[in-house]
Structure formats: C-alpha cells, structure tokens
Design a protein around this motif. Structure first.
Motif, PDB file in Angstrom:
ATOM      1  N   GLY A 187       0.789  -1.218   0.000  1.00  0.00           N
ATOM      2  CA  GLY A 187       0.000   0.000   0.000  1.00  0.00           C
ATOM      3  C   GLY A 187       0.816   1.260   0.000  1.00  0.00           C
ATOM      4  O   GLY A 187       0.298   2.334  -0.210  1.00  0.00           O
ATOM      5  N   ASP A 188       2.106   1.168   0.229  1.00  0.00           N
ATOM      6  CA  ASP A 188       2.980   2.337   0.251  1.00  0.00           C
ATOM      7  C   ASP A 188       2.482   3.408   1.212  1.00  0.00           C
ATOM      8  O   ASP A 188       2.656   4.596   0.962  1.00  0.00           O
ATOM      9  N   GLY A 189       1.825   3.013   2.302  1.00  0.00           N
ATOM     10  CA  GLY A 189       1.381   3.961   3.309  1.00  0.00           C
ATOM     11  C   GLY A 189       0.221   4.848   2.879  1.00  0.00           C
ATOM     12  O   GLY A 189      -0.005   5.892   3.467  1.00  0.00           O
ATOM     13  N   LYS A 190      -0.512   4.475   1.856  1.00  0.00           N
ATOM     14  CA  LYS A 190      -1.637   5.284   1.399  1.00  0.00           C
ATOM     15  C   LYS A 190      -2.784   5.204   2.399  1.00  0.00           C
ATOM     16  O   LYS A 190      -3.026   4.171   3.015  1.00  0.00           O
ATOM     17  N   VAL A 191      -3.475   6.336   2.537  1.00  0.00           N
ATOM     18  CA  VAL A 191      -4.646   6.404   3.415  1.00  0.00           C
ATOM     19  C   VAL A 191      -5.832   6.800   2.553  1.00  0.00           C
ATOM     20  O   VAL A 191      -5.782   7.781   1.807  1.00  0.00           O
ATOM     21  N   PHE A 192      -6.914   6.017   2.666  1.00  0.00           N
ATOM     22  CA  PHE A 192      -8.110   6.239   1.867  1.00  0.00           C
ATOM     23  C   PHE A 192      -9.286   6.619   2.758  1.00  0.00           C
ATOM     24  O   PHE A 192      -9.345   6.210   3.920  1.00  0.00           O
ATOM     25  N   THR A 193     -10.216   7.366   2.193  1.00  0.00           N
ATOM     26  CA  THR A 193     -11.463   7.662   2.900  1.00  0.00           C
ATOM     27  C   THR A 193     -12.476   6.585   2.551  1.00  0.00           C
ATOM     28  O   THR A 193     -12.318   5.852   1.565  1.00  0.00           O
ATOM     29  N   LEU A 194     -13.535   6.509   3.346  1.00  0.00           N
ATOM     30  CA  LEU A 194     -14.603   5.553   3.072  1.00  0.00           C
ATOM     31  C   LEU A 194     -15.201   5.820   1.692  1.00  0.00           C
ATOM     32  O   LEU A 194     -15.498   4.885   0.947  1.00  0.00           O
ATOM     33  N   ALA A 195     -15.363   7.083   1.332  1.00  0.00           N
ATOM     34  CA  ALA A 195     -15.929   7.429   0.024  1.00  0.00           C
ATOM     35  C   ALA A 195     -15.036   6.907  -1.115  1.00  0.00           C
ATOM     36  O   ALA A 195     -15.545   6.396  -2.115  1.00  0.00           O
ATOM     37  N   GLN A 196     -13.733   7.020  -0.951  1.00  0.00           N
ATOM     38  CA  GLN A 196     -12.819   6.524  -1.987  1.00  0.00           C
ATOM     39  C   GLN A 196     -12.926   5.007  -2.127  1.00  0.00           C
ATOM     40  O   GLN A 196     -12.970   4.476  -3.234  1.00  0.00           O
ATOM     41  N   VAL A 197     -12.977   4.318  -1.004  1.00  0.00           N
ATOM     42  CA  VAL A 197     -13.084   2.859  -1.034  1.00  0.00           C
ATOM     43  C   VAL A 197     -14.439   2.451  -1.621  1.00  0.00           C
ATOM     44  O   VAL A 197     -14.531   1.491  -2.393  1.00  0.00           O
ATOM     45  N   SER A 198     -15.475   3.198  -1.291  1.00  0.00           N
ATOM     46  CA  SER A 198     -16.823   2.883  -1.768  1.00  0.00           C
ATOM     47  C   SER A 198     -16.943   2.981  -3.280  1.00  0.00           C
ATOM     48  O   SER A 198     -17.811   2.343  -3.880  1.00  0.00           O
ATOM     49  N   ASP A 199     -16.094   3.768  -3.899  1.00  0.00           N
ATOM     50  CA  ASP A 199     -16.113   3.896  -5.361  1.00  0.00           C
ATOM     51  C   ASP A 199     -15.673   2.600  -6.057  1.00  0.00           C
ATOM     52  O   ASP A 199     -15.958   2.399  -7.227  1.00  0.00           O
ATOM     53  N   HIS A 200     -15.004   1.739  -5.327  1.00  0.00           N
ATOM     54  CA  HIS A 200     -14.496   0.479  -5.882  1.00  0.00           C
ATOM     55  C   HIS A 200     -15.457  -0.647  -5.496  1.00  0.00           C
ATOM     56  O   HIS A 200     -15.180  -1.429  -4.595  1.00  0.00           O
ATOM     57  N   ASN A 201     -16.606  -0.712  -6.183  1.00  0.00           N
ATOM     58  CA  ASN A 201     -17.667  -1.630  -5.759  1.00  0.00           C
ATOM     59  C   ASN A 201     -18.257  -2.452  -6.903  1.00  0.00           C
ATOM     60  O   ASN A 201     -19.437  -2.765  -6.892  1.00  0.00           O
ATOM     61  N   THR A 202     -17.436  -2.773  -7.872  1.00  0.00           N
ATOM     62  CA  THR A 202     -17.909  -3.555  -9.009  1.00  0.00           C
ATOM     63  C   THR A 202     -17.083  -4.835  -9.128  1.00  0.00           C
ATOM     64  O   THR A 202     -16.004  -4.939  -8.542  1.00  0.00           O
ATOM     65  N   PRO A 203     -17.568  -5.798  -9.906  1.00  0.00           N
ATOM     66  CA  PRO A 203     -16.789  -7.032 -10.092  1.00  0.00           C
ATOM     67  C   PRO A 203     -15.440  -6.792 -10.774  1.00  0.00           C
ATOM     68  O   PRO A 203     -14.552  -7.626 -10.668  1.00  0.00           O
ATOM     69  N   LYS A 204     -15.276  -5.668 -11.428  1.00  0.00           N
ATOM     70  CA  LYS A 204     -14.005  -5.371 -12.083  1.00  0.00           C
ATOM     71  C   LYS A 204     -13.088  -4.509 -11.217  1.00  0.00           C
ATOM     72  O   LYS A 204     -11.950  -4.235 -11.582  1.00  0.00           O
ATOM     73  N   ASP A 205     -13.616  -4.071 -10.070  1.00  0.00           N
ATOM     74  CA  ASP A 205     -12.849  -3.192  -9.174  1.00  0.00           C
ATOM     75  C   ASP A 205     -13.500  -3.225  -7.792  1.00  0.00           C
ATOM     76  O   ASP A 205     -14.422  -2.466  -7.516  1.00  0.00           O
ATOM     77  N   CYS A 206     -13.053  -4.128  -6.930  1.00  0.00           N
ATOM     78  CA  CYS A 206     -13.714  -4.357  -5.637  1.00  0.00           C
ATOM     79  C   CYS A 206     -12.722  -4.208  -4.483  1.00  0.00           C
ATOM     80  O   CYS A 206     -11.760  -4.967  -4.380  1.00  0.00           O
ATOM     81  N   TRP A 207     -12.986  -3.226  -3.613  1.00  0.00           N
ATOM     82  CA  TRP A 207     -12.146  -2.991  -2.438  1.00  0.00           C
ATOM     83  C   TRP A 207     -12.965  -3.216  -1.178  1.00  0.00           C
ATOM     84  O   TRP A 207     -14.157  -2.918  -1.125  1.00  0.00           O
ATOM     85  N   LEU A 208     -12.295  -3.698  -0.137  1.00  0.00           N
ATOM     86  CA  LEU A 208     -12.928  -3.939   1.166  1.00  0.00           C
ATOM     87  C   LEU A 208     -12.113  -3.292   2.278  1.00  0.00           C
ATOM     88  O   LEU A 208     -10.907  -3.106   2.149  1.00  0.00           O
ATOM     89  N   ILE A 209     -12.789  -3.018   3.388  1.00  0.00           N
ATOM     90  CA  ILE A 209     -12.122  -2.527   4.600  1.00  0.00           C
ATOM     91  C   ILE A 209     -12.265  -3.609   5.659  1.00  0.00           C
ATOM     92  O   ILE A 209     -13.383  -4.013   5.997  1.00  0.00           O
TER      93      ILE A 209
END
Length: 134
Positions: free
Chosen positions: A3-25
């Motif tokens: 992750g190289d120390g990156k910090v994401f907001t919930l909104a940023q993570v929420s944008d990745h919500n498809t089968p081609k781009d899926c992020w979880l917390i």
C-alpha cells in the motif's frame, strides 16, 4: 501488492464496488480483492455486498482460517481514515406503555358491560311474560 502507506477515505473505497474493481475494509486496512472474486468460496456476491462499509464484522463473523487471514496480505492497498467511517450506533428500543399488572378492575368493568345488558334484557322479558299472563 503493497500500500505504500496510502490512506483512503470511506468514500474513496466505496467507489471500488464492481466485479471489475472491488475494495474492502477489514480491521482498518483497505484490500483490493478484485482478483479474488472468482476464487472466493462464498462467491463474489459476498465480497461485493461488503463494499462501501467496514466489513470487519462480516469477515470476523464467518470465522476465516489463518490461511485466509494470511491471504489478505496479497490484496493490501493501504489504510482507512477511521474518521470517515460512521460511528456504530446502539439499538435503543422504542418506549413501551407502562404495563398494568393489576387488571382486576378492568376485568370487572368488562364483565359488568357484558352482564348488565343481559340482566336488563332478561328483566324486560320477565316483565313482558308477567304482563301477558295477568
């Protein structure tokens, strides 16, 4: 992945919500599980439904193995800014009316509401029968 120390907001993570781009917390860390969707034993729907929120409880409730926990390292992309995750609220049940344990007076009133009209009706028939027989 790293992750190289990156910090994401919930909104940023929420944008990745498809089968081609899926992020979880999970446990304050952000994971890109896109490549794992097809291999997940519970199916991709389970992972897709956990996007856009903190999926820690969902992950822990299933009781994942140590192997599954080790696999998370391969999908790590950064940390979550905890201040962007809404605080959990506790359930407060609605106020209930006070329960009256002593229902004796209510029972007597209902009984009288039933018996008094019957007594009046019986008295009316009795008077009518008496009047006819006289």
């Amino acid at each position: 992945m790293g992750g190289d120390g990156k910090v994401f907001t919930l909104a940023q993570v929420s944008d990745h919500n498809t089968p081609k781009d899926c992020w979880l917390i999970i446990n304050g860390k952000v994971y890109d599980v896109t490549k794992f969707l097809d291999d997940h034993p519970g199916g991709d729907d389970v992972l897709l439904s956990a996007t856009g929120k903190d999926a820690t409880d969902d992950f822990e409730d299933v009781g994942h193995s140590e192997n599954a926990r080790d696999m998370l390292k391969d999908f790590y992309v950064g940390e979550i800014d905890a201040s962007t995750i809404p605080k959990k609220t506790t359930y407060t049940p609605p106020k209930q009316p006070q329960y009256n344990q002593d229902k004796t007076s209510e029972f007597i009133i209902k009984l009288l509401q039933f018996l008094v009209p019957i007594a009046i009706l019986g008295l009316a028939f009795g008077i009518r029968l008496y009047a006819k027989s006289s």
